[in-house]
Design a protein around this motif. Structure first.
Motif, PDB file in Angstrom:
ATOM      1  N   ARG A 187      13.018   2.271   0.626  1.00  0.00           N
ATOM      2  CA  ARG A 187      12.238   2.239   1.864  1.00  0.00           C
ATOM      3  C   ARG A 187      12.293   0.891   2.261  1.00  0.00           C
ATOM      4  O   ARG A 187      12.072   0.396   3.466  1.00  0.00           O
ATOM      5  N   ALA A 188      12.119  -0.240   1.516  1.00  0.00           N
ATOM      6  CA  ALA A 188      12.448  -1.665   1.743  1.00  0.00           C
ATOM      7  C   ALA A 188      13.610  -1.877   2.613  1.00  0.00           C
ATOM      8  O   ALA A 188      13.552  -2.950   3.458  1.00  0.00           O
ATOM      9  N   VAL A 189      14.850  -1.092   2.327  1.00  0.00           N
ATOM     10  CA  VAL A 189      15.924  -1.405   2.846  1.00  0.00           C
ATOM     11  C   VAL A 189      15.717  -1.047   4.420  1.00  0.00           C
ATOM     12  O   VAL A 189      16.201  -1.634   5.099  1.00  0.00           O
ATOM     13  N   LEU A 190      15.130   0.416   4.396  1.00  0.00           N
ATOM     14  CA  LEU A 190      15.103   0.901   5.769  1.00  0.00           C
ATOM     15  C   LEU A 190      14.158   0.039   6.745  1.00  0.00           C
ATOM     16  O   LEU A 190      14.217   0.105   8.102  1.00  0.00           O
ATOM     17  N   GLU A 191      13.197  -0.785   6.200  1.00  0.00           N
ATOM     18  CA  GLU A 191      12.453  -1.657   7.021  1.00  0.00           C
ATOM     19  C   GLU A 191      12.804  -2.715   7.616  1.00  0.00           C
ATOM     20  O   GLU A 191      12.250  -3.112   8.559  1.00  0.00           O
ATOM     21  N   PRO A 195       3.687  13.266   0.314  1.00  0.00           N
ATOM     22  CA  PRO A 195       4.650  12.873  -0.582  1.00  0.00           C
ATOM     23  C   PRO A 195       4.648  13.108  -1.981  1.00  0.00           C
ATOM     24  O   PRO A 195       5.686  13.187  -2.593  1.00  0.00           O
ATOM     25  N   SER A 196       3.573  13.363  -2.526  1.00  0.00           N
ATOM     26  CA  SER A 196       3.403  13.691  -3.904  1.00  0.00           C
ATOM     27  C   SER A 196       4.035  15.176  -4.351  1.00  0.00           C
ATOM     28  O   SER A 196       4.349  15.337  -5.534  1.00  0.00           O
ATOM     29  N   ALA A 197       4.571  15.953  -3.214  1.00  0.00           N
ATOM     30  CA  ALA A 197       5.266  17.244  -3.359  1.00  0.00           C
ATOM     31  C   ALA A 197       6.806  16.873  -3.456  1.00  0.00           C
ATOM     32  O   ALA A 197       7.492  17.691  -4.040  1.00  0.00           O
ATOM     33  N   ILE A 198       7.309  15.712  -3.437  1.00  0.00           N
ATOM     34  CA  ILE A 198       8.622  15.337  -3.732  1.00  0.00           C
ATOM     35  C   ILE A 198       9.363  15.067  -4.958  1.00  0.00           C
ATOM     36  O   ILE A 198       8.348  14.742  -5.709  1.00  0.00           O
ATOM     37  N   LEU A 244       9.719  10.738   6.967  1.00  0.00           N
ATOM     38  CA  LEU A 244      10.562  12.034   6.893  1.00  0.00           C
ATOM     39  C   LEU A 244      10.161  12.764   8.128  1.00  0.00           C
ATOM     40  O   LEU A 244       8.932  13.230   8.174  1.00  0.00           O
ATOM     41  N   VAL A 245      11.005  13.416   8.756  1.00  0.00           N
ATOM     42  CA  VAL A 245      10.677  14.394   9.971  1.00  0.00           C
ATOM     43  C   VAL A 245      11.623  15.636   9.482  1.00  0.00           C
ATOM     44  O   VAL A 245      12.840  15.590   9.500  1.00  0.00           O
ATOM     45  N   PRO A 257      15.970  10.176  -2.901  1.00  0.00           N
ATOM     46  CA  PRO A 257      16.314   8.880  -2.225  1.00  0.00           C
ATOM     47  C   PRO A 257      15.464   7.907  -1.833  1.00  0.00           C
ATOM     48  O   PRO A 257      15.765   6.560  -1.729  1.00  0.00           O
ATOM     49  N   LEU A 258      14.165   8.367  -1.578  1.00  0.00           N
ATOM     50  CA  LEU A 258      13.212   7.396  -1.159  1.00  0.00           C
ATOM     51  C   LEU A 258      11.686   7.940  -1.389  1.00  0.00           C
ATOM     52  O   LEU A 258      11.591   9.154  -1.505  1.00  0.00           O
ATOM     53  N   GLU A 259      10.475   7.066  -1.482  1.00  0.00           N
ATOM     54  CA  GLU A 259       9.241   7.648  -1.316  1.00  0.00           C
ATOM     55  C   GLU A 259       8.576   7.269  -0.086  1.00  0.00           C
ATOM     56  O   GLU A 259       8.451   6.424   0.514  1.00  0.00           O
TER      57      GLU A 259
END
Length: 327
Positions: free
Chosen positions: A48-52, A143-146, A284-285, A83-85
């Protein structure tokens, strides 16, 4: 891991770990993985930090993917995590035309006077009207379902009718608030695969019919959203509205549909969600699931089942179902 389907394009992003090591954000290219927590100067601790900082990082990732002198690790032997949280998950319901028609017919009341053909025609007209009026149906997931793309999925004892729902998921790159349809895809970093499991028995509240759907109960058990295996940059996907979504159960094809059947494409869903909420990097969408769910086949998930889900260019995820309380 060497036999896993590779993503389309020059590279993809993911989260990996050695057998006993800490998960790290990784760049996957040519069947090998580069630890981005070391390769990038600012040492991101997670994907996620990469995406930011996606716009400035994307050219760097292109350069890294071609640098054979770096400390690459073979994909074989690494554990592949989700791949991410994400911080937020926006889920789209009733977004595939044929899927909605099949579900509505399957859930008809026993005293419904319509024939199957009449019901299908009426529901199809409703779907066409929805598309014309631009009214997507979006709700929130946890997110806890991932869980990871190759992890076991525990089916809770209370889930009477657990079902699969393979979906294309868009990954947000930069904050999006009240963006237009024309602007929406500028906010998408890439795409991944999500299997949005649903307990059909708890979708509708039996005790409070006026309340309607209960997405908390039916969709958010731990592990009910296998994600990944990786994020493929949007630039590598020519048209997210023309991808094949395929799910096999124990080797038998159950879902096999094009994203062309979506009522609302990625841009419209992102724009719609952003009119109310601010979408954040790494969010995520999910774009909905096509026809071919278990409720349609009359065959729901059970312990021992193996689901294999693939979307054109995005790789393959493979998850085994385990009934709660069994080893």
């Amino acid at each position: 891991m060497a036999t896993l389907a590779q993503p389309v394009g020059r590279f993809a992003l993911g989260t990996f770990s050695t057998q006993d090591g800490k998960p790290f954000p990784g760049l996957l290219a040519k069947g090998r993985v580069l630890d981005l927590s070391r390769a990038l100067g600012r040492a991101p601790s997670e994907t996620r930090a990469v995406l930011e900082r996606w716009e400035e990082t994307l050219p760097v990732l292109h350069a890294l993917a071609d640098d054979d002198a770096l400390d690459w690790r073979p994909l074989d032997g690494l554990h592949v995590h989700a791949p991410l949280e994400p911080r937020q998950i926006f889920q789209s319901g009733a977004n595939y035309r044929q899927h909605v028609i099949d579900l509505e017919v399957a859930h008809r009341s026993p005293d419904d006077p319509r024939t199957v053909e009449e019901a299908r025609a009426e529901i199809a007209a409703i779907m066409d009207r929805r598309a014309a009026e631009d009214l997507p149906y979006v709700f929130i997931g946890l997110p806890s379902a991932i869980t990871g793309p190759y992890d076991d999925v525990v089916l809770p004892a209370w889930a009477e009718k657990p079902d699969w729902e393979l979906e294309l998921a868009a990954v947000i790159a930069k904050p999006a608030y009240q963006v237009t349809v024309e602007e929406a895809l500028e906010h998408v970093a890439g795409y991944t695969i999500a299997n949005d499991l649903t307990d059909r028995a708890t979708v509708f509240r039996r005790d409070m019919k006026a309340i309607g759907t209960d997405w908390l109960r039916s969709k958010n058990a731990p592990g009910f959203t296998p994600l990944g295996p990786w994020i493929v940059p949007a630039e590598s996907i020519a048209d997210p509205g023309d991808l094949r979504v395929t799910l096999k159960l124990n080797g038998e094809t159950m879902q096999d549909e094009s994203t062309k059947d979506m009522l609302f494409g990625v841009a419209r869903l992102v724009s719609y969600a952003s009119q109310t909420a601010q979408l954040l990097p790494g969010d995520l969408v999910l774009t909905g699931s096509p026809a071919g769910n278990g409720i349609h086949w009359g065959r729901l998930l059970q312990g021992g089942d193996v689901m294999e889900g693939s979307i054109t260019g995005l790789g393959v995820q493979r998850t085994r179902c385990v009934a709660e309380g069994t080893p």
